[in-house]
Structures are given as structure tokens and as C-alpha cells.
Scaffold this active site. Structure first.
Site, short mmCIF file in Angstrom:
data_model
loop_
_atom_site.label_atom_id
_atom_site.label_comp_id
_atom_site.label_asym_id
_atom_site.label_seq_id
_atom_site.Cartn_x
_atom_site.Cartn_y
_atom_site.Cartn_z
N GLU A 57 -13.23 -18.39 -40.11
CA GLU A 57 -13.49 -19.83 -40.13
C GLU A 57 -13.33 -20.46 -38.75
OE1 GLU A 57 -11.98 -18.08 -42.34
OE2 GLU A 57 -12.28 -18.86 -44.37
N THR A 62 -17.27 -14.64 -45.55
CA THR A 62 -15.92 -14.12 -45.53
C THR A 62 -15.49 -13.90 -46.97
OG1 THR A 62 -13.64 -14.80 -45.15
CG2 THR A 62 -15.24 -16.55 -45.11
N TRP A 92 12.00 -15.79 -50.49
CA TRP A 92 10.67 -15.45 -49.97
C TRP A 92 10.82 -14.30 -48.99
CZ3 TRP A 92 6.24 -19.32 -49.30
CH2 TRP A 92 6.20 -20.17 -50.41
N LYS A 141 7.54 -13.41 -53.50
CA LYS A 141 8.56 -14.33 -54.00
C LYS A 141 9.42 -13.57 -55.00
CE LYS A 141 4.85 -17.09 -53.11
NZ LYS A 141 3.48 -16.69 -53.40
P1 AMP Z 1 -10.73 -12.71 -40.96
O1 AMP Z 1 -11.20 -14.02 -41.41
O2 AMP Z 1 -11.18 -11.58 -41.81
O3 AMP Z 1 -11.03 -12.49 -39.54
O4 AMP Z 1 -9.14 -12.69 -41.10
C1 AMP Z 1 -8.34 -13.66 -40.49
C2 AMP Z 1 -6.90 -13.43 -40.81
O5 AMP Z 1 -6.40 -12.29 -40.11
C3 AMP Z 1 -6.01 -14.54 -40.35
O6 AMP Z 1 -6.03 -15.63 -41.22
C4 AMP Z 1 -4.65 -13.86 -40.28
O7 AMP Z 1 -4.07 -13.75 -41.56
C5 AMP Z 1 -5.03 -12.48 -39.81
N1 AMP Z 1 -4.80 -12.36 -38.36
C6 AMP Z 1 -5.68 -12.61 -37.37
N2 AMP Z 1 -5.13 -12.39 -36.17
C7 AMP Z 1 -3.85 -12.00 -36.38
C8 AMP Z 1 -2.74 -11.65 -35.56
N3 AMP Z 1 -2.84 -11.62 -34.23
N4 AMP Z 1 -1.58 -11.33 -36.15
C9 AMP Z 1 -1.45 -11.34 -37.49
N5 AMP Z 1 -2.46 -11.65 -38.33
C10 AMP Z 1 -3.64 -11.99 -37.79
#
Ligand code: AMP
Length: 544
Positions: A334, A187, A449, A444
Site C-alpha cells: 500500500e 495484495t 500479548w 493473545k
Molecule cells: P507486503 O504488502 O506484502 O509488502 O507486506 C508488507 C508487510 O511486511 C508490512 O506491513 C510489515 O508487516 C512487513 N514488513 C515490511 N518490512 C518489514 C521490516 N523491515 N521488518 C519487519 N516487517 C516488515
């Protein structure tokens, strides 16, 4: 605590949770097909035989338990076969993110210490560039959609289909420790090298069982059942295509793999193969709704699960207008990834689809076997009242137990025994999660925020905005200030002043404060995306 434990019979079998046990679908629906674009289709009986053949080919090529086999392929039947054959012989499947830069791909393959690479023709040039710096790689199996793969100096074991054709279709898959690592992928964070996350057989089996019950059993989430037709639009290298190929195979669902993503091809396959269930990040869904084939495609009834980033109300409305049934889930690399999914109560299901949008684009309710809460920076629990916000922390049996060969970073991820997601959210009294932002994306400004997601939502509601991204940029006076990029819908024009004017109504109603209205709103043709098609705020910030 003294609970009652009974000693098992000496000859009782202690059944390990292994990926091989997920192949039950072929017993229920052996005639259902696995389809790879226009190239090949076969039934579940053949799928099992081909998994055995691949296991024989890998073993013959010297792959042993504990070795790492990398796959560099687009979505395909071959990729599905390796989802099973590689871990079923006790090896680790490294899902190479082929969208990363050559240097990053090289880093991940070196760090993973890949031993054998299943290599699609499209990535031969990259593999040739990297070959000298990957001493652990003993050979390459060529994946080709043409008769003959392109010539190369790489140490080639053979061509996939030719090797499979010559291999036995029987393999006695052994039992072993269910905690053995089955998959590994990387990742990309905001800084530093990609980090490896890894999942065991036990974790993937539990994720699959739970995913099947989440997606299929609840009336408010009728997404994937045995008679559905499944086509992913989240690449198979990205978090196991959210784990759905394992679920679909367990259920014996017809599966359609499209190769390299092209929205027109995806829509053609959707029509021709009778696809009923797909998933993808919002930007991919956006492409589907704005391509040449969109008009010719009746999408009514298509069940689409989104996640990976927040869908805007405007995108959701576009989907509703097409008759698509939109669902949202939340998770991250993760977390394997499924952590929560939307569930609509009977009264909510009775609402008009347009009125369901605000409910359908929330991050949903934590699914079974997931403990989830929000905490403040000191780690104290934050109230689940729908207003208070905190960082989402999670526990569940299928979360990565650390970062591969990065002990300190793993400890940080698991501070206080909870996996820290880096996402800020509120949770209401019905357990519904509303993501506010990534911690690192919160803006910020002047001591306040501002949620970049919230601003994106409000801007997306201005007519003719097709895509929007908001980031915080440094500001001498205020610390940071919001900066927006907007993409107009096809054939439309956008005027920054009019969007600022549109935002004034939310300032007047007290929804946002006046600092939240970006001084700079730049109209652009497209917005930088990450390797998995999400908005790339890191790159936008650098560009600004
Ligand atoms: P990844 O590890 O590339 O799959 O990215 C994961 C991240 O995507 C999460 O930590 C969130 O910030 C974002 N994410 C995943 N699902 C959602 C959702 N349903 N709504 C908003 N953000 C999301």
C-alpha cells in the site's frame, strides 16, 4: 491561511511529473548494460529504442490511454521495458502476481479488467484456463526465451521480440495529467479476495526521486549509486521490485535480471556480472546462503537490502559471516513501498559488523517526505520512547489512495486521514522504528500479548535453527497459545525440549513471560511461504 501565490506567466510550462522523465540515466551512462540472464544484453541507448518500439507495438495492438496492460513474466529486460512503455503511453501496467493460485490470478485480471496481456510461455496454460472468464482481454503478446513460443489457441498478437524487431524505434511520448494511474497490483490479505493498490505517475516519480536520495546520498546508507551493479531478488511483480528498477534506470546503473528465481543462478549472475547491490525478503536471502553455489561465492561487500518481514539476528549473523553488508527498509504494498530505511550514525558505523546487527535489522528511520507515527486503538498518539507500542500510521505523497474499486476498504485503510499499516511498533527518540508484529499475528494468551516476531528472534538464536515461525493457535483455557515451527540447518538435528530449555533463560531474565514458551515446537523440513516468499502464517494457522 493566506500564503503568497503568484499567477504564472500565461505561456509558462507546468511540468507534469511523468515516468518518461525518469529515463535520464541514459544521458549519463549510455554504455551501461541491461542484462537478462544468459539470453540478451544491451546498452541504455538500446533500452530507450526498445521502449519506443514496445510503445509502438502496444499502440498498434490497439492499446489506448486508460487501458490496462497486464504482464505475466519473471524478472526480465521485457518487464523493465514495460515498466516504462506501458505507463508512458498513458496505459495502466497491471503487475500480475504469477505466484497466486489460478483462481486468484483470474480474479485479479478480471477485477483489473486487463485489455492486453504480455504472457510468458510458463503461464500460457494458466492463461488458457482463464481465457473464457476474461472478456476484457483483447489479445496476448507472447514472451518466450526460446526461438518459438509454444502453440496456443489464445488470441495472439505476436511474439515480443519479433514484434519489436519490426517496430519503429521512435515514439513521441505525450504529456498528460501526472495524477494518471501508472501501475496497479494486488495484495493478498488474511481474508477475502486480493485487493488492488494503484499508483500514479506523480507518485512513482516522487518515490523514485526520494528512493534515489535515500539509497545513495546518506553516508549511513551507501546502497545504490551510478557505478553500482543492480540485481533484484524481490520479484518485479511485487511492489515494482520495491521501486528500485525506476531508481536504477534514472541513475543509468547496470541492471541484471535473472528470470525465474533460482538461488544458484542468482549467485552465478552475481559473480559473473559483478553485482554490488540487491534486495530481497529474508527467506530469499536465506536461500542464497544455503545453496550449492554459496561456498564458491565470495559475497564480501555485497550490499543487500532486506525488508518485507523481519530478518532474524541469526540470519543477519550468517550474512555478516559472508561479508555481506546488510541494510533494512520497511514498507508495504500500500505504501509503494518505501517508508523507512536504516541509517547508521558515525559512531554506530565504527562498531564491529557483528555488533551492528541489532541496529541493522530494525525497520529504520522514516525517510524524507514521510510522516509516520504510532497510535493506540483509539487513534491517540503513542510516545516515541522506544518502549510504548502502537500501530504505525503513515502519510506521504506516494501511498495508494484507496483500494481499486473497493471504496469501503479504502476508507478503512485511511481511517482519520492516516494510512493504517496494521503493524505494531515502537519508535525511539532517534526516530528508529522497531516492528513488534502484525496486529493480526500478535498472540493473545491469558490476558498477555506476546509478539510472535520477538519469539521467533529468540528461537532463531538457538544454534542449528535455520528458520522459525511462531503463530497463535486457539486454546480453550488461555484464549491463544504460541505454536512454533522450526527448520534445522542442513545436516543438523533439532530437539523441541532443548529449544524450550533455551527459552527458559529469557523467562528467568524477565524478557518474556512463561506463557510465551511454546508447548508445541514442531521440527519440520520447510515452512509454508506466501506468493512472495514470506512466511505464510495464515496457512500455518489453518494447518494447525
Ligand atoms: P507486503 O504488502 O506484502 O509488502 O507486506 C508488507 C508487510 O511486511 C508490512 O506491513 C510489515 O508487516 C512487513 N514488513 C515490511 N518490512 C518489514 C521490516 N523491515 N521488518 C519487519 N516487517 C516488515
Amino acid at each position: 491561511m493566506q500564503t503568497k501565490i503568484i499567477k504564472p506567466a500565461d505561456n509558462a510550462h507546468d511540468f507534469p511529473l511523468l515516468i518518461k522523465s525518469l529515463l535520464s540515466g541514459m544521458r549519463f551512462q549510455p554504455d551501461n548494460e541491461i542484462v537478462y540472464s544468459d539470453v540478451i544484453r544491451y546498452d541504455y541507448r538500446t533500452l530507450y529504442k526498445r521502449i519506443c518500439k514496445l510503445a509502438n507495438v502496444l499502440t498498434e495492438a490497439g492499446v489506448k490511454a486508460g487501458d490496462t496492460v497486464a504482464v505475466m513474466d519473471w524478472d526480465s529486460h521485457r518487464y523493465l521495458e514495460s515498466y516504462f512503455a506501458v505507463p508512458m503511453i498513458g496505459a495502466v501496467l497491471h503487475h500480475v502476481n504469477i505466484r497466486l493460485s489460478v483462481d486468484q490470478i483470474g480474479y485479479t485480471m478480471g477485477h483489473a479488467e486487463d485489455n492486453l496481456v504480455l504472457l510468458h510461455d510458463d503461464f500460457t496454460v494458466i492463461a488458457e484456463q482463464l481465457a473464457d472468464q476474461l472478456p476484457s482481454v483483447r489479445g496476448y503478446i507472447r514472451l518466450s526465451d526460446d526461438q518459438l513460443p509454444s502453440p496456443t489457441n489464445l488470441n495472439t498478437v505476436g511474439e515480443y521480440e519479433t514484434l519489436l524487431a519490426a517496430a519503429s524505434d521512435e515514439y513521441d511520448f505525450p504529456d498528460f495529467d501526472e495524477n494518471s494511474i501508472a501501475t496497479l497490483f494486488y495484495t493478498t490479505g488474511t481474508t477475502g479476495n486480493p485487493k488492488g493498490v494503484y499508483f500514479s505517475h506523480r507518485q512513482l516519480v516522487l518515490h523514485t526521486l526520494n528512493g534515489a536520495s535515500t539509497l545513495g546520498s546518506f553516508d549511513g546508507q551507501p546502497l545504490l549509486r551510478s557505478d553500482d551493479v543492480y540485481m533484484p531478488m524481490t520479484p518485479m511483480f511485487h511492489v515494482h521490485a520495491w521501486g528500485v528498477p525506476y531508481i536504477a534506470t534514472m541513475l543509468g546503473v547496470k541492471q541484471v535480471y535473472s528470470g525465474r528465481y533460482d538461488p544458484n543462478k542468482l549467485l552465478r549472475l552475481y559473480r559473473e556480472e559483478g553485482v554490488t547491490f540487491s534486495h530481497g525478503v529474508p527467506t530469499v536471502l536465506q536461500m542464497i546462503l544455503n545453496c550449492d553455489e554459496t561456498e564458491a561465492t565470495d559475497m564480501s561487500g555485497w550490499k543487500l537490502l532486506t525488508g518485507g518481514s523481519a530478518a532474524t539476528p541469526a540470519l543477519a549473523q550468517q550474512m555478516v559471516d559472508q561479508g555481506i553488508l546488510l541494510f533494512t527498509a520497511y514498507g508495504m504494498s500500500e505504501t509503494c513501498p518505501l517508508v523507512s530505511a536504516i541509517f547508521l550514525k558515525p559512531s554506530e558505523r565504527e562498531l564491529e559488523l557483528s555488533d551492528q546487527i541489532p541496529l541493522r535489522i530494525k525497520a529504520g528511520v522514516p525517510i524524507g517526505l514521510v510522516d509516520l507515527k504510532i497510535v493506540d486503538p483509539e487513534g491517540n498518539d503513542v510516545a516515541h520512547d522506544g518502549d510504548a507500542v502502537g500501530e504505525i500510521v503513515v502519510r506521504s505523497p506516494w501511498l495508494t489512495q484507496g483500494y481499486y474499486k473497493e471504496e469501503a476498504k479504502g476508507e478503512e485503510l485511511w481511517e482519520n486521514g492516516w494510512l493504517h499499516t496494521g503493524d505494531v511498533a515502537s519508535i525511539d527518540k532517534d526516530y528508529v522504528i522497531q516492528i513488534k508484529d502484525r496486529i493480526k499475528d500478535v498472540i493473545k494468551t491469558g490476558g498477555e500479548w506476546i509478539s510472535s516476531l520477538e519469539l521467533e528472534n529468540l528461537i532463531s538464536q538457538y544454534p542449528a535453527v535455520s528458520e522459525v515461525a511462531v503463530v497463535g493457535v486457539p486454546d480453550e483455557k488461555w484464549g491463544e497459545r504460541p505454536y512454533a515451527l522450526v527448520v534445522p540447518m542442513a545436516g543438523e538435528e533439532l530437539d523441541s525440549a532443548a529449544i524450550q530449555q533455551h527459552l527458559q533463560q529469557y523467562v528467568e531474565s524477565g524478557h518474556i513471560n512463561k506463557w510465551a514458551v511454546p508447548r508445541d515446537i514442531k521440527v519440520v523440513a520447510d515452512i509454508p511461504k506466501t506468493s512472495v516468499g514470506k512466511i505464510n502464517k495464515k496457512v500455518i494457522r489453518t494447518q494447525v
